[in-house]
Design a protein around this motif. Structure first.
Motif, mmCIF file in Angstrom:
data_model
loop_
_atom_site.group_PDB
_atom_site.id
_atom_site.type_symbol
_atom_site.label_atom_id
_atom_site.label_comp_id
_atom_site.label_asym_id
_atom_site.label_seq_id
_atom_site.Cartn_x
_atom_site.Cartn_y
_atom_site.Cartn_z
ATOM 1 N N CYS A 1 0.814 -1.221 0.000
ATOM 2 C CA CYS A 1 0.000 0.000 0.000
ATOM 3 C C CYS A 1 0.847 1.269 0.000
ATOM 4 O O CYS A 1 0.313 2.363 -0.142
ATOM 5 N N GLY A 2 2.159 1.146 0.185
ATOM 6 C CA GLY A 2 3.036 2.317 0.147
ATOM 7 C C GLY A 2 3.515 2.797 1.494
ATOM 8 O O GLY A 2 4.282 3.758 1.578
ATOM 9 N N LYS A 3 3.123 2.124 2.569
ATOM 10 C CA LYS A 3 3.465 2.620 3.901
ATOM 11 C C LYS A 3 4.971 2.569 4.185
ATOM 12 O O LYS A 3 5.520 3.493 4.801
ATOM 13 N N THR A 4 5.655 1.514 3.734
ATOM 14 C CA THR A 4 7.098 1.438 3.965
ATOM 15 C C THR A 4 7.835 2.481 3.145
ATOM 16 O O THR A 4 8.796 3.095 3.621
ATOM 17 N N THR A 5 7.400 2.707 1.909
ATOM 18 C CA THR A 5 8.027 3.747 1.087
ATOM 19 C C THR A 5 7.837 5.122 1.720
ATOM 20 O O THR A 5 8.775 5.933 1.777
ATOM 21 N N LEU A 6 6.640 5.399 2.228
ATOM 22 C CA LEU A 6 6.398 6.676 2.885
ATOM 23 C C LEU A 6 7.261 6.804 4.137
ATOM 24 O O LEU A 6 7.868 7.858 4.378
ATOM 25 N N GLY A 7 7.323 5.737 4.941
ATOM 26 C CA GLY A 7 8.174 5.769 6.128
ATOM 27 C C GLY A 7 9.638 5.939 5.786
ATOM 28 O O GLY A 7 10.374 6.665 6.473
ATOM 29 N N SER A 8 10.087 5.311 4.698
ATOM 30 C CA SER A 8 11.486 5.439 4.279
ATOM 31 C C SER A 8 11.826 6.868 3.878
ATOM 32 O O SER A 8 12.950 7.336 4.099
ATOM 33 N N SER A 9 10.853 7.566 3.296
ATOM 34 C CA SER A 9 11.097 8.961 2.928
ATOM 35 C C SER A 9 11.302 9.820 4.168
ATOM 36 O O SER A 9 12.117 10.751 4.176
ATOM 37 N N ILE A 10 10.565 9.521 5.237
ATOM 38 C CA ILE A 10 10.714 10.274 6.482
ATOM 39 C C ILE A 10 12.074 10.003 7.110
ATOM 40 O O ILE A 10 12.763 10.920 7.583
ATOM 41 N N ALA A 11 12.492 8.739 7.083
ATOM 42 C CA ALA A 11 13.776 8.366 7.686
ATOM 43 C C ALA A 11 14.962 8.753 6.818
ATOM 44 O O ALA A 11 16.110 8.748 7.289
ATOM 45 N N GLY A 12 14.711 9.071 5.556
ATOM 46 C CA GLY A 12 15.805 9.440 4.668
ATOM 47 C C GLY A 12 16.533 8.256 4.069
ATOM 48 O O GLY A 12 17.713 8.355 3.748
#
Length: 320
Positions: free
Chosen positions: A46-57
């Motif tokens: 659903c994209g949640k890991t990609t979104l979280g990865s963007s926050i973590a850099g």
């Protein structure tokens, strides 16, 4: 209200073999408040890991971005420009899904703490005291420092990973499926641990999970993701007990302890694949409450302080 994380129309995608962008996160507007535990929940893909990865850099360099992402007032993404200098590993830290694979098997736990803490200008004695103090708050004794990763259990490795993130001094921790490798009893322990970490260290935690029950127990607010979008966002109790989006309701209903049904339910169909999305509601084919208008029409509404992306939210339906 201080915002730890804010996104404006954030989209993230990857190029396929024909150089087409497959968007896995689409037009996400999000605000994560300082000091809260904010949960991204949804099915795999659903994209949640990609979104979280963007926050973590920790987005891969070949990813494509649009929109904005701001961490404590620092704009780290502005369309196709990305800059995490002074943010990644300092303001934000990533706790991976499998902490064992993120730790060097050739180094003692102490050596891995030392690599982090010496970057802060600490001498070895002070760094060891700091590492010991962090481990103590995580219910781990100093003896853990002398062990290698393979000598520790999954639950202990998860706590070590949390400790290493705290050692960086980061203010935002992104935890990706932190309970996927532990049993049910340890899940509850880890959820209590995240609350203790938030209270003791004053950090903001973005928790990524597919388990909506876990999200309800651990988090202050929940963002339900589907096909790269946030389809519902609100305080965890309201989202669990009075879901507004049909997808959220089905996620709740598949948990026997929460849903109407006494037998195990399932969500029909499969989520759409990136690049095969059309206009209108992405959940239309799987939605038991759809009508013809929903096929080509979707609208974000605010109801009782919650955001829901649905033409006909379930205002009169609850799971109680």
């Amino acid at each position: 209200m201080v915002l730890a994380v804010e996104s404006k129309g954030l989209s993230i995608g990857y190029l396929d073999e024909e150089d087409r962008v497959l968007w896995v996160v689409k037009n996400v507007d999000m605000q994560v408040r300082e000091g809260e535990i904010y949960c991204l929940v949804g099915e795999s893909g659903c994209g949640k890991t990609t979104l979280g990865s963007s926050i973590a850099g920790v987005l891969p360099p070949y990813s494509v971005t649009r929109g904005e992402l701001i961490i404590y007032g620092r704009r780290v993404i502005k369309d196709d420009l990305r800059s995490y200098e002074g943010v990644r590993g300092k303001l934000t830290s990533y706790i991976p899904q499998n902490p064992g694979s993120s730790l060097s098997p050739y180094m003692r736990i102490w050596d891995q703490f030392w690599r982090v803490l010496r970057e802060q200008g600490l001498n070895e004695k002070t760094a060891k005291e700091r590492a010991t103090a962090i481990l103590k708050t995580l219910s781990l004794g100093q003896g853990v420092l002398e062990h290698y990763p393979h000598e520790l259990s999954g639950g202990m490795l998860q706590r070590v990973a949390i400790g290493l993130s705290l050692a960086t001094g980061a203010k935002v921790l992104v935890a990706d499926e932190p309970t996927s490798s532990v049993d049910a009893h340890l899940k509850l322990q880890l959820m209590r641990l995240f609350k203790d970490v938030r209270d003791n260290y004053g950090v903001t935690i973005v928790l990524i999970t597919h388990d909506i029950l876990l999200a309800g127990k651990a988090c202050d607010r929940v963002a339900v993701m589907y096909a790269g979008e946030i389809v519902e966002e609100g305080d965890s109790i309201s989202v669990l007990t009075r879901p507004l989006h049909p997808y959220t309701k089905l996620l709740v209903d598949v948990v026997p302890l929460l849903g109407f049904k006494k037998t195990l339910a399932s969500i029909p169909g499969e989520p759409p694949k990136p690049g095969l999305l059309r206009e209108g509601c992405y959940f239309y084919e799987r939605c038991p409450f759809r009508d013809e208008v929903c096929l080509n029409h979707v609208e974000t509404q605010v109801i009782d302080g919650r955001r829901v992306k649905c033409w006909k939210p379930l205002v009169d339906k609850t799971t109680s």
